[in-house]
Write an enzyme that holds these catalytic residues in place. Structure first.
Site, PDB file in Angstrom:
ATOM      1  N   THR A 108      10.274  -7.124 -12.795  1.00 15.30           N
ATOM      2  CA  THR A 108       9.655  -8.410 -13.102  1.00 15.30           C
ATOM      3  C   THR A 108       8.629  -8.769 -12.013  1.00 15.30           C
ATOM      4  OG1 THR A 108      11.878  -9.076 -13.938  1.00 15.30           O
ATOM      5  CG2 THR A 108      10.423 -10.871 -13.002  1.00 15.30           C
ATOM      6  N   GLN A 135      -6.871  -0.882   4.860  1.00 21.06           N
ATOM      7  CA  GLN A 135      -7.428  -1.666   5.953  1.00 21.06           C
ATOM      8  C   GLN A 135      -8.970  -2.060   5.647  1.00 21.06           C
ATOM      9  OE1 GLN A 135      -6.094  -2.066   9.132  1.00 21.06           O
ATOM     10  NE2 GLN A 135      -4.105  -0.963   8.892  1.00 21.06           N
ATOM     11  N   CYS A 148       3.816   2.429  13.046  1.00 20.87           N
ATOM     12  CA  CYS A 148       4.795   2.768  12.341  1.00 20.87           C
ATOM     13  C   CYS A 148       5.453   3.965  13.058  1.00 20.87           C
ATOM     14  CB  CYS A 148       4.414   3.294  10.771  1.00 20.87           C
ATOM     15  SG  CYS A 148       3.090   2.332  10.297  1.00 20.87           S
ATOM     16  N   HIS A 206      -0.839  -8.063   3.144  1.00 23.12           N
ATOM     17  CA  HIS A 206      -0.278  -8.516   4.635  1.00 23.12           C
ATOM     18  C   HIS A 206      -1.378  -8.036   5.646  1.00 23.12           C
ATOM     19  CE1 HIS A 206       1.680  -4.879   6.686  1.00 23.12           C
ATOM     20  NE2 HIS A 206       1.817  -4.514   5.389  1.00 23.12           N
ATOM     21  N   ALA A 210       0.946  -1.166  -0.020  1.00 27.36           N
ATOM     22  CA  ALA A 210      -0.124   0.042   0.179  1.00 27.36           C
ATOM     23  C   ALA A 210       0.749   1.315  -0.110  1.00 27.36           C
ATOM     24  CB  ALA A 210      -0.917   0.070   1.088  1.00 27.36           C
ATOM     25  N   THR A 211       2.032   1.328   0.718  1.00 28.84           N
ATOM     26  CA  THR A 211       2.835   2.314   0.601  1.00 28.84           C
ATOM     27  C   THR A 211       3.082   2.600  -0.862  1.00 28.84           C
ATOM     28  OG1 THR A 211       4.016   1.897   2.583  1.00 28.84           O
ATOM     29  CG2 THR A 211       5.046   3.337   1.210  1.00 28.84           C
ATOM     30  N   ASN A 248      -6.652   3.515   9.875  1.00 23.69           N
ATOM     31  CA  ASN A 248      -5.821   2.473  10.487  1.00 23.69           C
ATOM     32  C   ASN A 248      -5.595   2.373  12.101  1.00 23.69           C
ATOM     33  OD1 ASN A 248      -4.240   4.679   9.494  1.00 23.69           O
ATOM     34  ND2 ASN A 248      -2.563   3.568  10.449  1.00 23.69           N
TER      35      ASN A 248
HETATM   36  C1  LIG Z   1      -0.468  -0.767   6.629  1.00 25.65           C
HETATM   37  C2  LIG Z   1      -0.753   0.359   5.874  1.00 25.65           C
HETATM   38  C3  LIG Z   1      -0.094   0.929   4.692  1.00 25.65           C
HETATM   39  C4  LIG Z   1       1.212   0.685   4.142  1.00 25.65           C
HETATM   40  O1  LIG Z   1       1.045  -0.672   3.684  1.00 25.65           O
HETATM   41  P1  LIG Z   1       2.362  -1.639   3.364  1.00 25.65           P
HETATM   42  O2  LIG Z   1       1.866  -2.417   2.495  1.00 25.65           O
HETATM   43  O3  LIG Z   1       2.602  -1.920   4.533  1.00 25.65           O
HETATM   44  O4  LIG Z   1       3.358  -0.507   2.759  1.00 25.65           O
HETATM   45  C5  LIG Z   1      -0.889   2.253   4.182  1.00 25.65           C
HETATM   46  N1  LIG Z   1      -2.159   2.538   4.372  1.00 25.65           N
HETATM   47  C6  LIG Z   1      -2.633   2.129   5.508  1.00 25.65           C
HETATM   48  C7  LIG Z   1      -3.990   2.639   5.882  1.00 25.65           C
HETATM   49  C8  LIG Z   1      -2.293   1.151   6.244  1.00 25.65           C
HETATM   50  O5  LIG Z   1      -2.850   0.509   7.145  1.00 25.65           O
END
Ligand SMILES: *Cc1c(COP(=O)(O)O)cnc(C)c1O
Length: 387
Positions: free
Chosen positions: A241, A181, A326, A203, A73-74, A153
């Site tokens: 890739t 989330q 984080c 994840h 998600a980042t 989150n």
């Molecule tokens: C965990 C999270 C992210 C980051 O996701 P990653 O896959 O760990 O990079 C971004 N936004 C929200 C709301 C999250 O909970």
């Protein structure tokens, strides 16, 4: 997982479902080929990826061609916001988001400000919910992109994505939603929702770390400039890739989630009720967020006259979060809770309990007891003056 620990941090990450593990191992055993290769082994990997795209598309009710694989998600947030804003720089330089977003959103906004974009942070109410009228009032002629998260989150609050997206569509504003989330946890029908860009990550819903996706709606106004340059994969939007095994895992994660969202929600609702009923009588305890309008897997509470770091230690063996995972190394109070108007000391004392599929009633009963005892003990040891 360590047997003595009670893991209540599912909003930070989740265990990988055994069926997802199996699926990734099978994919790895099937072939080592590069999916960009045109030989038979390459085509086998392409089929694995196409199958996974179908599974994820099924969960979201979209065409598989609208999905771009990313590392999580980042990356999806960065690609959507920086890539989306740059693609439409001619449309205007005003972009809108909230201070209660994840850093993967707010930090991209700050970066764009250095490139000359004009930022507006819209303010949620003290329960974390954004009033669509407040959002609408912040929009301008030159507003070209807005980013509002689905499920928060830290607090679990669920925004009215349908109303916010409708406002954006009327004004030709590209609308991005961080749904890290939310995907696989609440029902999301992207065929019906006015969302242009949507970020997700495996994840957070029982899949592997390091794989996610960005949904890009199939509309002419909707596109992103790439952040990475290299091969021609994924229509050059995100070259590199493709990690077929991780993608297969995300596909299976999505398929499993699609079949059990309602069961998961019911389970989490029961757990949150037990937990909240077990701690609501603690003097000075209050909910951060909104129980009625929130995702039931998260309960975030603050308490008066108790110091957060000491509380976290006193809660062991519970694995819970203070502020956001984080940022929990930084001792500063959660910027999200500060944005909701919480005082430094109340924000400092915040504990986020987040439950998941494996969580049991016994675990949350234990957690509630531990919380009550910890608060009582700390108040006895070191009474803090009221803030
Ligand atoms: C965990 C999270 C992210 C980051 O996701 P990653 O896959 O760990 O990079 C971004 N936004 C929200 C709301 C999250 O909970």
């Amino acid at each position: 997982m360590d047997a003595e620990l009670i893991y209540l941090d599912y909003a930070a990450s989740t265990p990988v479902d055994p069926r997802v593990h199996d699926c990734m191992r099978e994919s790895a055993e099937a072939t080592c080929a590069n999916p960009s290769s045109t030989h038979a082994a390459g085509r086998r990997v392409q089929a694995i990826i196409a199958n996974a795209a179908g599974q994820l598309a099924g969960l979201l009710n979209v065409d598989p061609a609208t999905l771009v694989w990313t590392s999580g998600a980042t990356e999806s947030d960065n690609l959507a916001i920086a890539g989306g804003a740059r693609f439409r720089a001619h449309r205007g330089k005003h972009i809108v988001s909230m201070k209660t977003e994840h850093k993967a959103v707010t930090d991209v906004f700050e970066t764009l400000a250095k490139e000359g974009y004009d930022l507006t942070w819209v303010e949620p109410g003290s329960n974390g919910l954004l009033d669509p009228a407040v959002f609408q009032a912040a929009l301008r002629e030159d507003t070209q992109l807005a980013s509002i998260m689905y499920v928060n989150n830290e607090t679990g609050v669920i925004q009215d994505i349908d109303a916010l997206g409708t406002i954006c569509r009327e004004r030709d504003i590209q609308f991005h939603v961080d749904a890290a989330q939310a995907v696989g946890k609440v029902h999301i029908d992207l065929a019906a929702l006015p969302v242009d860009l949507l970020s997700l990550t495996a994840h957070k819903f029982y899949g592997p770390k390091g794989i996610g996706a960005l949904y890009i709606a199939d509309r002419p106004a909707c596109h992103v400039e790439p952040l990475l340059f290299g091969g021609g994969q994924q229509r050059r939007i995100r070259p590199g890739t493709l990690p077929a095994d991780l993608i297969a895992g995300l596909g299976m994660t999505a398929e499993i989630a699609a079949s059990r969202i309602d069961d998961d929600l019911a389970h989490l609702g029961t757990l949150r009720e037990i937990l909240w009923n077990g701690i609501r009588e603690v003097p000075g305890v209050l909910v951060n967020g909104d129980l009625a309008g929130g995702f039931p897997g998260i309960l975030n509470v603050s308490v008066e006259d108790v110091e957060g770091e000491s509380l976290l230690l006193a809660l062991e063996p519970l694995c819970v979060a203070t502020g956001s995972a984080c940022n929990s190394r930084a001792q500063e109070p959660s910027y999200v809770l500060r944005a909701l108007g919480r005082s430094d000391s109340l924000a400092q004392s915040a504990i986020r309990f987040s439950m998941g599929r494996p969580t049991t009633s016994a675990e949350v009963e234990f957690a509630a007891r531990r919380y009550r005892d910890a608060v009582a003990r700390l108040r006895e040891l070191a009474p803090v003056a009221a803030a």
